[in-house]
Design a protein around this motif. Structure first.
Motif, PDB file in Angstrom:
ATOM      1  N   ASP A  26       0.798  -1.240   0.000  1.00  0.00           N
ATOM      2  CA  ASP A  26       0.000   0.000   0.000  1.00  0.00           C
ATOM      3  C   ASP A  26       0.827   1.285   0.000  1.00  0.00           C
ATOM      4  N   LYS A  29       3.549   1.031  -4.872  1.00  0.00           N
ATOM      5  CA  LYS A  29       4.369   0.395  -5.912  1.00  0.00           C
ATOM      6  C   LYS A  29       3.611   0.296  -7.241  1.00  0.00           C
ATOM      7  N   THR A  30       2.381  -0.219  -7.161  1.00  0.00           N
ATOM      8  CA  THR A  30       1.592  -0.388  -8.375  1.00  0.00           C
ATOM      9  C   THR A  30       1.262   0.968  -9.001  1.00  0.00           C
ATOM     10  N   SER A  31       0.890   1.919  -8.140  1.00  0.00           N
ATOM     11  CA  SER A  31       0.567   3.269  -8.631  1.00  0.00           C
ATOM     12  C   SER A  31       1.779   3.890  -9.309  1.00  0.00           C
ATOM     13  N   ASP A 127       1.774  14.307  -1.599  1.00  0.00           N
ATOM     14  CA  ASP A 127       0.593  15.170  -1.740  1.00  0.00           C
ATOM     15  C   ASP A 127      -0.300  15.131  -0.503  1.00  0.00           C
TER      16      ASP A 127
HETATM   17  P1  GDP Z   1       1.143  -1.119  -3.475  1.00  0.00           P
HETATM   18  O1  GDP Z   1       0.458  -2.102  -2.581  1.00  0.00           O
HETATM   19  O2  GDP Z   1       2.468  -0.720  -2.933  1.00  0.00           O
HETATM   20  O3  GDP Z   1       1.222  -1.571  -4.906  1.00  0.00           O
HETATM   21  O4  GDP Z   1       0.275   0.225  -3.408  1.00  0.00           O
HETATM   22  P2  GDP Z   1      -0.799   0.818  -4.434  1.00  0.00           P
HETATM   23  O5  GDP Z   1      -0.141   1.408  -5.622  1.00  0.00           O
HETATM   24  O6  GDP Z   1      -1.851  -0.195  -4.656  1.00  0.00           O
HETATM   25  O7  GDP Z   1      -1.368   2.043  -3.592  1.00  0.00           O
HETATM   26  C1  GDP Z   1      -2.051   1.856  -2.366  1.00  0.00           C
HETATM   27  C2  GDP Z   1      -3.028   2.981  -2.181  1.00  0.00           C
HETATM   28  O8  GDP Z   1      -2.344   4.214  -2.060  1.00  0.00           O
HETATM   29  C3  GDP Z   1      -4.005   3.166  -3.341  1.00  0.00           C
HETATM   30  O9  GDP Z   1      -5.256   3.495  -2.833  1.00  0.00           O
HETATM   31  C4  GDP Z   1      -3.407   4.318  -4.121  1.00  0.00           C
HETATM   32  O10 GDP Z   1      -4.383   5.048  -4.834  1.00  0.00           O
HETATM   33  C5  GDP Z   1      -2.814   5.160  -3.020  1.00  0.00           C
HETATM   34  N1  GDP Z   1      -1.669   5.955  -3.480  1.00  0.00           N
HETATM   35  C6  GDP Z   1      -0.567   5.506  -4.165  1.00  0.00           C
HETATM   36  N2  GDP Z   1       0.277   6.516  -4.400  1.00  0.00           N
HETATM   37  C7  GDP Z   1      -0.287   7.637  -3.882  1.00  0.00           C
HETATM   38  C8  GDP Z   1       0.110   9.011  -3.793  1.00  0.00           C
HETATM   39  O11 GDP Z   1       1.174   9.425  -4.274  1.00  0.00           O
HETATM   40  N3  GDP Z   1      -0.739   9.845  -3.150  1.00  0.00           N
HETATM   41  C9  GDP Z   1      -1.900   9.444  -2.595  1.00  0.00           C
HETATM   42  N4  GDP Z   1      -2.664  10.349  -1.993  1.00  0.00           N
HETATM   43  N5  GDP Z   1      -2.310   8.161  -2.662  1.00  0.00           N
HETATM   44  C10 GDP Z   1      -1.524   7.272  -3.285  1.00  0.00           C
END
Ligand code: GDP
Length: 297
Positions: A26, A29-31, A127
């Motif tokens: 969360d 990474k994916t984002s 942000d």
């Molecule tokens: P992963 O588990 O590391 O792949 O994380 P995700 O990419 O799935 O992101 C987890 C959550 O954090 C999602 O709800 C994203 O929309 C949110 N998120 C990711 N990057 C950002 C960011 O730069 N700013 C904000 N506000 N939310 C983010």
């Protein structure tokens, strides 16, 4: 690794860096992978349908190429490393600025250090109003990661995968790191590649996404990969376009392998189908012998 042949220095040309993204669940990474893909200057081209294939390559505004392993999570990284496949040149450690250092952040730091791969810290979610980048930098010290802002030599950058802030700077830092590493490979030889992921497709048969380590993989090449052999019938890039040749650091999906190889398997191009069959059947025998030897009584 049994390969003993080394390419002469004058045959080496610089190749794009291969970058993996690691960090706590969360933390984004994916984002970040999605956002970086969005910076590709080639993205809008006709016929460019993005397909998921375990890795993708972007062309930056300056014309440089960067390859990203599209496998968030650490399993793929450690699994491949356990199988002797070190494909990653640079790790981006994503730390959410609102959440800070978490167990998987520490795990990622340890994996990266064990692999001897340089790290760039991306402090994400800048942000958010709860974001505290300085606290992240301070807490990283406890894990012997000293970022530039703390007078260390690990590059760090504040980003938002959501708004796109800092992404250009992150890419610049990747390119700077790559330049320092002088990443090179000989593109003018028979290819060696590593399997990133593989599957059986109902229509197309066995499909393997490979990353070319050196040489150039071409349609028509006869290959051995793990215990499988075959001939490259077609190759697709990360946008689903057919390509005839794949140079170093380019990820491609290969059609024409006799069976499904495993992630981390090495692909090598050989001179004849006869040779390919010899090598693959020898390896199959070895694999069977090993299984028999280790099977419980
Ligand atoms: P992963 O588990 O590391 O792949 O994380 P995700 O990419 O799935 O992101 C987890 C959550 O954090 C999602 O709800 C994203 O929309 C949110 N998120 C990711 N990057 C950002 C960011 O730069 N700013 C904000 N506000 N939310 C983010």
């Amino acid at each position: 690794d049994t390969s003993v042949d080394v390419d002469a220095p004058e045959t080496l040309k610089s190749r794009p860096p291969v970058v993996a993204i690691m960090g706590h669940v969360d933390h984004g990474k994916t984002s970040l992978l999605d956002a970086l893909r969005g910076t590709d200057v080639v993205k809008g081209e006709a016929g460019g349908i993005t397909q998921h294939m375990g890795a993708y390559q972007i062309k930056t505004k300056g014309g440089d190429l960067v390859t990203f392993l599209d496998t968030p999570g650490h399993a793929a990284f450690t699994q491949m490393r356990m199988r002797g496949a070190n494909v990653t040149d640079i790790v981006i450690l994503v730390v959410a600025a609102d959440d800070g250092i978490m167990p998987q952040t520490i795990e990622a730091i340890n994996h990266t250090k064990a692999a001897g791969v340089p790290m760039i810290v991306a402090i994400n979610k800048i942000d958010k109003h709860e974001a505290n980048a300085q606290r992240v930098r301070e807490r990283l010290l406890e894990h012997e990661v000293v970022v530039e802002a703390m007078s260390g030599d690990v590059q760090d950058v504040e980003i938002s995968a959501k708004t796109g802030v800092g992404l250009d700077e992150l890419i610049e830092k990747i390119l700077l790191q790559a330049e320092l590493m002088e990443l090179k490979a000989n593109p003018d030889r028979e290819a060696e590649a590593t399997v990133i992921e593989a599957k059986l497709d109902k229509g197309k048969g066995p499909l393997a996404t490979v990353l070319v380590n050196r040489g150039t993989l071409k349609v028509g090449d006869i290959l051995v990969v793990g215990t499988e052999s075959g001939r490259v019938r077609a190759m697709l890039d990360d946008k689903g376009r057919q390509v005839k040749a794949a140079p170093p650091s380019m990820p491609v999906e290969v059609l024409g392998i006799g069976g499904v190889p495993m992630a981390g398997d090495k692909l090598t191009v050989v001179e004849s189908e006869q040779r390919a069959r010899e090598v693959s059947s020898y390896r199959q025998e070895q694999a069977t012998a090993k299984r028999t030897a280790t099977a419980p009584a």
